[in-house]
Design an enzyme around this catalytic site. Structure first.
Site, PDB file in Angstrom:
ATOM      1  N   TRP A 430      37.284  38.385  31.109  1.00 42.79           N
ATOM      2  CA  TRP A 430      35.817  38.044  30.879  1.00 42.79           C
ATOM      3  C   TRP A 430      35.864  37.030  29.929  1.00 42.79           C
ATOM      4  O   TRP A 430      35.124  36.053  29.874  1.00 42.79           O
ATOM      5  CB  TRP A 430      35.081  38.990  30.562  1.00 42.79           C
ATOM      6  CG  TRP A 430      33.620  38.873  30.370  1.00 42.79           C
ATOM      7  CD1 TRP A 430      32.572  39.092  31.179  1.00 42.79           C
ATOM      8  CD2 TRP A 430      32.875  38.293  28.980  1.00 42.79           C
ATOM      9  NE1 TRP A 430      31.488  38.653  30.693  1.00 42.79           N
ATOM     10  CE2 TRP A 430      31.834  37.917  29.280  1.00 42.79           C
ATOM     11  CE3 TRP A 430      33.455  37.993  27.773  1.00 42.79           C
ATOM     12  CZ2 TRP A 430      30.967  37.574  28.247  1.00 42.79           C
ATOM     13  CZ3 TRP A 430      32.766  37.428  26.844  1.00 42.79           C
ATOM     14  CH2 TRP A 430      31.443  37.280  27.058  1.00 42.79           C
ATOM     15  N   TYR A 434      34.904  33.005  30.195  1.00 40.04           N
ATOM     16  CA  TYR A 434      33.693  32.614  29.151  1.00 40.04           C
ATOM     17  C   TYR A 434      33.917  31.431  28.459  1.00 40.04           C
ATOM     18  O   TYR A 434      33.300  30.578  28.435  1.00 40.04           O
ATOM     19  CB  TYR A 434      33.008  33.605  28.449  1.00 40.04           C
ATOM     20  CG  TYR A 434      31.716  33.462  28.093  1.00 40.04           C
ATOM     21  CD1 TYR A 434      30.684  33.281  28.497  1.00 40.04           C
ATOM     22  CD2 TYR A 434      31.916  33.101  26.372  1.00 40.04           C
ATOM     23  CE1 TYR A 434      29.644  32.917  27.878  1.00 40.04           C
ATOM     24  CE2 TYR A 434      30.728  32.760  25.752  1.00 40.04           C
ATOM     25  CZ  TYR A 434      29.606  32.713  26.471  1.00 40.04           C
ATOM     26  OH  TYR A 434      28.287  32.632  25.786  1.00 40.04           O
ATOM     27  N   ASP A 450      30.995  41.268  34.440  1.00 41.31           N
ATOM     28  CA  ASP A 450      29.897  40.972  33.463  1.00 41.31           C
ATOM     29  C   ASP A 450      28.622  41.613  33.644  1.00 41.31           C
ATOM     30  O   ASP A 450      27.989  42.027  34.767  1.00 41.31           O
ATOM     31  CB  ASP A 450      29.361  39.459  33.223  1.00 41.31           C
ATOM     32  CG  ASP A 450      28.202  39.179  32.187  1.00 41.31           C
ATOM     33  OD1 ASP A 450      28.572  39.113  31.093  1.00 41.31           O
ATOM     34  OD2 ASP A 450      27.235  39.183  32.647  1.00 41.31           O
TER      35      ASP A 450
END
Length: 491
Positions: A430, A434, A450
């Site tokens: 994640w 990101y 998410d």
């Protein structure tokens, strides 16, 4: 010269279609001027029009820039638009470094190729050499400064990277058939009386400005960023071509009737102005082609009406290290809690600066600031509420950034850099995706784990979400932003 169907290009020019702005330029043989396809001047006849892929190519053909539509304000192309990604990265780097005096050898080295190879592929894609492209970037940047600021002509020449006033005057007269001082006389009285450096940056409509500001406001770092009155303000710390540290502030607002963002910067940022403008373009995703993105993502609305909205932009970053640290702080906690931790970090270890603007008090700690802390990093960051594992991740990020092991710039290959990020303890998929999405302009990240993405597409599992998102390539980052935005409209 573009070898595309001239009938179609003339139709786009006649319609003043903003979707084509920056994608081609029109040379008009009867006037010797080249225009953007959105120019509102009297429409020339089709037989008098020649089409070029870049402003540099039009200028090499002997055309001068139109003073009405101002080609220097045209939006650029995103890296994903490129058939030759290397060439588009090189073009963006030339724009960002036009005032730095860096050689082509240096830029080619950063791109991982020889200057000979860069010249060859650049010529094949754009029909001009990198040096000719750079010269046009400098001339158009100088033209922008002459028309939109009250900087002395000498400062304009130096800021645009010409090295001497004589060289600037000679090239300007040769290409544009008028002197810089004559062009300066055409400035409005309002601009002449302003003490600020204010410039316009173009974009392709539509642009969901309110959604962009709302996203940035929710993640703003106290002391560094402020969103008020429909504008974004922040502090700035950059290093100039002489390796001197430069501090200042900027303000960005929207002028939708002209499809431009208005950027005002403090005078202290003049030595790094091309860098500042390049970072603003990245932060606000000004290279985006919203029509191309929406064409792929429109089927999202079959899942739920309004899930994908035309003109949604991908928020980038102004300071890559700041964004990476902010991503680590945001792991498994709320957006608001992460902002609180970031504000504490800034207050404790950021550099105080005077801006005269309420709420802008510090620049974010640099990698050097973090590495300069003596002893275990958790002893410094722990009292701020940052758990030991994340403190160590931040320290490793700082070390990798300072040593150049991770590339957050235009030369970055996101898939490669994400693997390097994953090698840092405490950074998972994640966080790596990101960071790539926000700092490397990676358009195809998808955060299936998410919380917000899962909530927007409930009750699907993470595996089902990944399968569903295959149809959204290569714009899955934009799909993610649309999903997050959809939660706000549902609340």
């Amino acid at each position: 010269m573009l070898a595309t169907d001239s009938t179609g290009l003339y139709a786009a020019f006649k319609a003043k279609d903003a979707r084509f702005d920056g994608r081609f330029f029109v040379g008009i043989s009867t006037t010797g001027i080249y225009c953007r396809p959105v120019c509102r001047a009297k429409q020339p006849k089709a037989e008098n029009c020649t089409y070029y892929s870049t402003a540099a190519e039009a200028e090499q053909a002997g055309y001068r820039p139109c003073l009405l539509c101002r080609p220097e304000l045209a939006p650029g192309l995103s890296i994903t638009d490129a058939t030759v990604a290397l060439v588009h990265r090189a073009a963006r780097m030339l724009e960002e470094n036009c005032g730095s005096g860096r050689s082509l050898d240096e830029l080619a080295g950063r791109l991982g190729c020889t200057d000979r190879h860069l010249r060859r592929v650049f010529k094949a894609e754009y029909n001009v050499s990198p040096i000719q492209y750079l010269q046009t970037c400098r001339l158009l940047f100088a033209k922008n400064l002459l028309m939109d600021t009250n900087l002395p002509v000498l400062e304009v020449a130096m800021t645009a990277g010409f090295g001497s006033l004589r060289r600037f005057n000679d090239l300007f007269k040769k290409h544009y058939q008028l002197s810089p001082t004559i062009l300066r006389k055409r400035m409005s009285e309002e601009k002449k009386q302003s003490s600020n450096i204010t410039l316009a940056l173009g974009y392709r409509p539509p642009y969901r400005w309110e959604e962009m500001l709302a996203f940035l406001a929710g993640r703003a770092i106290s002391g560094v960023e402020v969103i008020k009155g429909g504008e974004y303000l922040r502090t700035v710390h950059l290093v100039d071509a002489d390796q001197k540290h430069v501090y200042g502030w900027l303000r960005v607002g929207n002028k939708p009737e002209k499809n431009t963002l208005i950027v005002t910067v403090s005078e202290r940022l003049l030595p790094v102005l091309p860098q500042v403008l390049a970072k603003v373009r990245q932060l606000f995703d000004l290279y985006c082609d919203p029509e191309a993105v929406y064409e792929t993502l429109a089927p999202m609305n079959n899942i739920r009406p309004g899930l994908c909205v035309p003109g949604t932009r991908l928020p980038g970053s102004f300071n890559a290290f700041e964004m990476a640290v902010r991503a680590v702080l945001g792991q498994q906690i709320t957006v608001k809690a992460a902002s609180t931790l970031a504000a504490r970090l800034v207050n404790a270890y950021g550099t105080p600066i005077q801006t005269g603007i309420e709420g802008l008090t510090h620049v974010f700690p640099s990698p050097e600031d973090i590495l300069a802390l003596e002893g275990p990093i958790e002893n410094h960051l722990g009292p701020l509420g940052i758990i030991a594992a994340r403190a160590r991740s931040i320290y490793e990020l700082a070390k990798s950034s300072e040593q150049g092991k991770i590339d957050f710039g235009l030369c970055a290959q996101p898939e490669i850099e994400m693997k390097k990020l994953l090698a840092i303890p405490g950074i998972g998929s994640w966080t790596a995706q990101y960071i790539a999405m926000r700092t490397m302009e990676w358009p195809d990240a998808f955060l299936e784990t998410d919380v917000g993405v899962k909530k927007a597409l409930e009750p699907h599992s993470a595996k089902e979400l990944l399968e569903m998102a295959e149809a959204w390539r290569p714009w899955r980052s934009y799909a993610t932003i649309n999903l997050w935005n959809s939660l706000q409209t549902r609340n």
